[in-house]
Design a protein around this motif. Structure first.
Motif, PDB file in Angstrom:
ATOM      1  N   VAL A  58       0.843  -1.200   0.000  1.00 50.75           N
ATOM      2  CA  VAL A  58       0.000   0.000   0.000  1.00 50.75           C
ATOM      3  C   VAL A  58       0.880   1.253   0.000  1.00 50.75           C
ATOM      4  CG1 VAL A  58      -1.642   1.327   1.387  1.00 50.75           C
ATOM      5  CG2 VAL A  58      -1.991  -1.125   1.047  1.00 50.75           C
ATOM      6  N   GLY A  59       1.958   1.239   0.786  1.00 54.05           N
ATOM      7  CA  GLY A  59       2.892   2.359   0.776  1.00 54.05           C
ATOM      8  C   GLY A  59       3.513   2.559  -0.593  1.00 54.05           C
ATOM      9  N   ALA A  60       3.809   1.445  -1.281  1.00 51.81           N
ATOM     10  CA  ALA A  60       4.373   1.537  -2.634  1.00 51.81           C
ATOM     11  C   ALA A  60       3.360   2.131  -3.602  1.00 51.81           C
ATOM     12  CB  ALA A  60       4.813   0.147  -3.110  1.00 51.81           C
ATOM     13  N   PHE A  61       2.078   1.777  -3.452  1.00 57.32           N
ATOM     14  CA  PHE A  61       1.049   2.368  -4.304  1.00 57.32           C
ATOM     15  C   PHE A  61       0.979   3.886  -4.086  1.00 57.32           C
ATOM     16  CE2 PHE A  61      -1.551  -1.817  -3.726  1.00 57.32           C
ATOM     17  CZ  PHE A  61      -0.612  -2.499  -4.471  1.00 57.32           C
ATOM     18  N   LEU A  62       1.080   4.294  -2.825  1.00 57.62           N
ATOM     19  CA  LEU A  62       1.028   5.721  -2.497  1.00 57.62           C
ATOM     20  C   LEU A  62       2.197   6.470  -3.136  1.00 57.62           C
ATOM     21  CD1 LEU A  62      -0.262   8.033  -0.832  1.00 57.62           C
ATOM     22  CD2 LEU A  62       1.187   7.327   1.082  1.00 57.62           C
TER      23      LEU A  62
ATOM     24  N   ILE B 245      11.504   0.021  -3.986  1.00 52.69           N
ATOM     25  CA  ILE B 245      12.349  -0.240  -5.147  1.00 52.69           C
ATOM     26  C   ILE B 245      11.790  -1.358  -6.021  1.00 52.69           C
ATOM     27  CG2 ILE B 245      14.660  -0.936  -5.891  1.00 52.69           C
ATOM     28  CD1 ILE B 245      14.506   1.854  -4.710  1.00 52.69           C
ATOM     29  N   GLY B 246      11.229  -2.377  -5.382  1.00 50.20           N
ATOM     30  CA  GLY B 246      10.765  -3.540  -6.135  1.00 50.20           C
ATOM     31  C   GLY B 246       9.344  -3.454  -6.635  1.00 50.20           C
ATOM     32  N   ILE B 247       8.512  -2.566  -6.039  1.00 49.87           N
ATOM     33  CA  ILE B 247       7.113  -2.435  -6.460  1.00 49.87           C
ATOM     34  C   ILE B 247       6.836  -1.044  -7.016  1.00 49.87           C
ATOM     35  CG2 ILE B 247       4.707  -2.444  -5.712  1.00 49.87           C
ATOM     36  CD1 ILE B 247       5.372  -4.576  -3.700  1.00 49.87           C
ATOM     37  N   ALA B 248       7.126  -0.006  -6.222  1.00 53.89           N
ATOM     38  CA  ALA B 248       6.742   1.353  -6.623  1.00 53.89           C
ATOM     39  C   ALA B 248       7.442   1.794  -7.905  1.00 53.89           C
ATOM     40  CB  ALA B 248       7.043   2.341  -5.491  1.00 53.89           C
TER      41      ALA B 248
ATOM     42  N   GLY C 227      -5.370  10.531  -7.823  1.00 59.03           N
ATOM     43  CA  GLY C 227      -6.337   9.455  -7.638  1.00 59.03           C
ATOM     44  C   GLY C 227      -5.683   8.190  -7.114  1.00 59.03           C
ATOM     45  N   THR C 228      -4.496   7.870  -7.630  1.00 60.59           N
ATOM     46  CA  THR C 228      -3.764   6.703  -7.141  1.00 60.59           C
ATOM     47  C   THR C 228      -3.405   6.868  -5.670  1.00 60.59           C
ATOM     48  OG1 THR C 228      -2.862   6.243  -9.334  1.00 60.59           O
ATOM     49  CG2 THR C 228      -1.691   5.311  -7.457  1.00 60.59           C
ATOM     50  N   MET C 229      -2.966   8.056  -5.288  1.00 61.56           N
ATOM     51  CA  MET C 229      -2.651   8.311  -3.886  1.00 61.56           C
ATOM     52  C   MET C 229      -3.901   8.181  -3.016  1.00 61.56           C
ATOM     53  SD  MET C 229      -0.062  11.575  -4.268  1.00 61.56           S
ATOM     54  CE  MET C 229       0.256  11.656  -2.498  1.00 61.56           C
ATOM     55  N   LEU C 230      -5.016   8.715  -3.506  1.00 64.48           N
ATOM     56  CA  LEU C 230      -6.257   8.654  -2.756  1.00 64.48           C
ATOM     57  C   LEU C 230      -6.747   7.216  -2.587  1.00 64.48           C
ATOM     58  CD1 LEU C 230      -8.616  10.241  -1.444  1.00 64.48           C
ATOM     59  CD2 LEU C 230      -9.696  10.304  -3.702  1.00 64.48           C
TER      60      LEU C 230
ATOM     61  N   GLY D 105      -6.310   0.031  -1.289  1.00 66.72           N
ATOM     62  CA  GLY D 105      -5.715  -1.073  -2.031  1.00 66.72           C
ATOM     63  C   GLY D 105      -5.677  -0.876  -3.523  1.00 66.72           C
ATOM     64  N   GLY D 106      -5.996   0.319  -4.010  1.00 73.87           N
ATOM     65  CA  GLY D 106      -5.912   0.586  -5.445  1.00 73.87           C
ATOM     66  C   GLY D 106      -4.462   0.807  -5.850  1.00 73.87           C
ATOM     67  N   HIS D 107      -3.981   0.061  -6.823  1.00 74.14           N
ATOM     68  CA  HIS D 107      -2.539   0.116  -7.131  1.00 74.14           C
ATOM     69  C   HIS D 107      -2.192   1.282  -8.050  1.00 74.14           C
ATOM     70  CE1 HIS D 107      -4.156  -1.957 -10.593  1.00 74.14           C
ATOM     71  NE2 HIS D 107      -3.009  -1.933 -11.224  1.00 74.14           N
ATOM     72  N   ALA D 108      -2.980   1.567  -9.079  1.00 69.23           N
ATOM     73  CA  ALA D 108      -2.679   2.687  -9.981  1.00 69.23           C
ATOM     74  C   ALA D 108      -3.800   2.855 -10.999  1.00 69.23           C
ATOM     75  CB  ALA D 108      -1.354   2.462 -10.719  1.00 69.23           C
ATOM     76  N   ILE D 109      -4.108   4.120 -11.302  1.00 72.69           N
ATOM     77  CA  ILE D 109      -4.988   4.427 -12.426  1.00 72.69           C
ATOM     78  C   ILE D 109      -4.213   5.301 -13.409  1.00 72.69           C
ATOM     79  CG2 ILE D 109      -7.123   4.225 -11.107  1.00 72.69           C
ATOM     80  CD1 ILE D 109      -7.217   7.286 -10.978  1.00 72.69           C
TER      81      ILE D 109
END
Length: 416
Positions: A93-97, A211-214, A252-255, A260-264
């Motif tokens: 979730v932190g990586a998505f943010l 590094i591996g996800i974001a 929107g991705t941050m919100l 649990g939303g990964h990216a738009i």
């Protein structure tokens, strides 16, 4: 409803259905791979649908153009490859943010956009192709394990890929859900559908996850979704408000990240459907199709809990097989773009092989390592000029008289 209004609305709803159903299994698999429970993945999917729908409605009303948002399907494939990072789901979730923050910074800082653009496109596509390969082999594995379950899905996909390619993946997914329901009923079990309460997660930040996800998620979302999305819209003479779109999708991705939303991102293929003459002969009215798609996303978000329950009830490997089928077209496009630079194929192949491997070093998955290795070899190969192919065929080609083709040969292949 007036007849002229029905046409763009129907096209927009179709675009939303195709985009949603063809990649639902991929996004579900991605969120699950990085540690989401069923309730967390369901909340993430609902959040993504709500953000895609609201963002699309906002853009279409503001600009009166057929702009659409979508979730990052290649980004979800990156999640499958990355797997659970150190820190588990909160770290993901932190990586998505952070991914959303980097997209916002790209809108605010043109230098960051130029830095991303400096990554050779063949390497980015090779990394994506390697990641997709691990998913695209799932239909073969699943068929070998449960041919009676997977066989009908494969057959439906093959037939529709030939005669109605737009509907191949959605129908395969719908058929898989039908098989799941039949399997549950055959076992005499009850299929309990209950919408879980929204589940939110406090993000945490770990170096392996960042590094591996974001970073790979950001690169793939920009290179494989936002940039092509803008290019496809330009081909329809639709001006994309680039910085505004990046800011909207990044914010929107941050919100959506705590849900649990990964990216738009900007939509590409589905947006082309709304921007084409199929939506309406009058280009001034095509925005209505994209606007209708935004509302359709909101409705699909409400149906997500039911779809997740059905997917969870499916026999092992069936939904993964559908995800692999849905990504075959993306894999083909990525491979084609990756090998376009023939003078540095070693760097491209190395990137592809590492990305497709299960290697994990220092808690970081193969996506980032593939790009690092590819960039190193790419840079080294720049110091040595490409001398072209060697061997008997090259000798014969060099000895061939200029300005004429051998007898019996047609026009040269325009693809090179």
């Amino acid at each position: 409803m007036e007849r002229w209004l029905w046409r763009p609305i129907s096209v927009g709803v179709t675009a939303a259905l195709v985009g949603f159903l063809s990649s639902f299994a991929v996004v579900l698999a991605g969120l699950s791979a990085v540690g989401a429970t069923t309730a967390q993945a369901t909340t993430g999917l609902i959040a993504l649908c709500a953000l895609m729908g609201a963002g699309t409605i906002l853009l279409t009303l503001r600009h009166r153009t057929p702009l659409m948002l979508a979730w990052s399907t290649p980004g979800a494939a990156i999640l499958v490859s990355a797997g659970a990072a150190e820190g588990g789901w909160p770290a993901a979730v932190g990586a998505f943010l952070v991914t959303g923050l980097m997209i916002v910074l790209t809108a605010a800082l043109p230098a960051l956009g130029r830095l991303v653009a400096a990554i050779p496109a063949p390497l980015a596509q090779a990394m994506l192709a390697g990641v997709l390969l691990t998913l695209c082999v799932q239909p073969v594995i699943a068929f070998a394990q449960t041919p009676l379950m997977v066989g009908p899905v494969l057959l439906a996909w093959v037939v529709l890929a030939r005669f109605a390619p737009r509907w191949a993946a959605p129908v395969a997914f719908a058929l898989a859900l039908g098989i799941a329901v039949a399997d549950v009923l055959a076992r005499g079990e009850a299929l309990v559908v209950a919408s879980p309460l929204p589940t939110f997660t406090m993000p945490s930040f770990t170096f392996p996850a960042l590094i591996g996800i974001a970073l790979p998620l950001y690169i793939v979302t920009m290179a494989s979704q936002n940039v092509p999305g803008a290019a496809i819209m330009a081909s329809f003479d639709v001006a994309v408000p680039w910085r505004e779109s990046l800011f909207l999708t990044g914010a929107g991705t941050m919100l959506g990240s705590p849900a649990g939303g990964h990216a738009i991102n900007l939509a590409a293929i589905t947006a082309a459907l709304s921007a084409s003459a199929e939506a309406h002969p009058d280009r001034r009215r095509r925005w209505i199709a994209a606007h209708a798609a935004g509302w359709a996303y909101l409705v699909l978000g409400a149906l997500t809990p039911l779809l997740v329950v059905l997917a969870a009830a499916a026999p092992a490997g069936l939904i993964e097989a559908v995800a692999g089928l849905a990504l075959l077209g993306t894999l083909a496009s990525a491979l084609s773009a990756a090998v376009a630079e023939r003078s540095r194929q070693v760097a491209v192949v190395l990137t592809f092989v590492i990305a497709a491997s299960p290697v994990v070093l220092l808690g970081i998955g193969p996506s980032l390592w593939s790009l690092v290795a590819g960039l190193i070899v790419w840079g080294l190969s720049a110091a040595r000029p490409f001398r072209g192919p060697t061997g008997p065929s090259a000798v014969r080609a060099a000895a061939r008289p200029r300005g004429r083709r051998p007898e019996g040969h047609g026009s040269p292949d325009p693809r090179g």
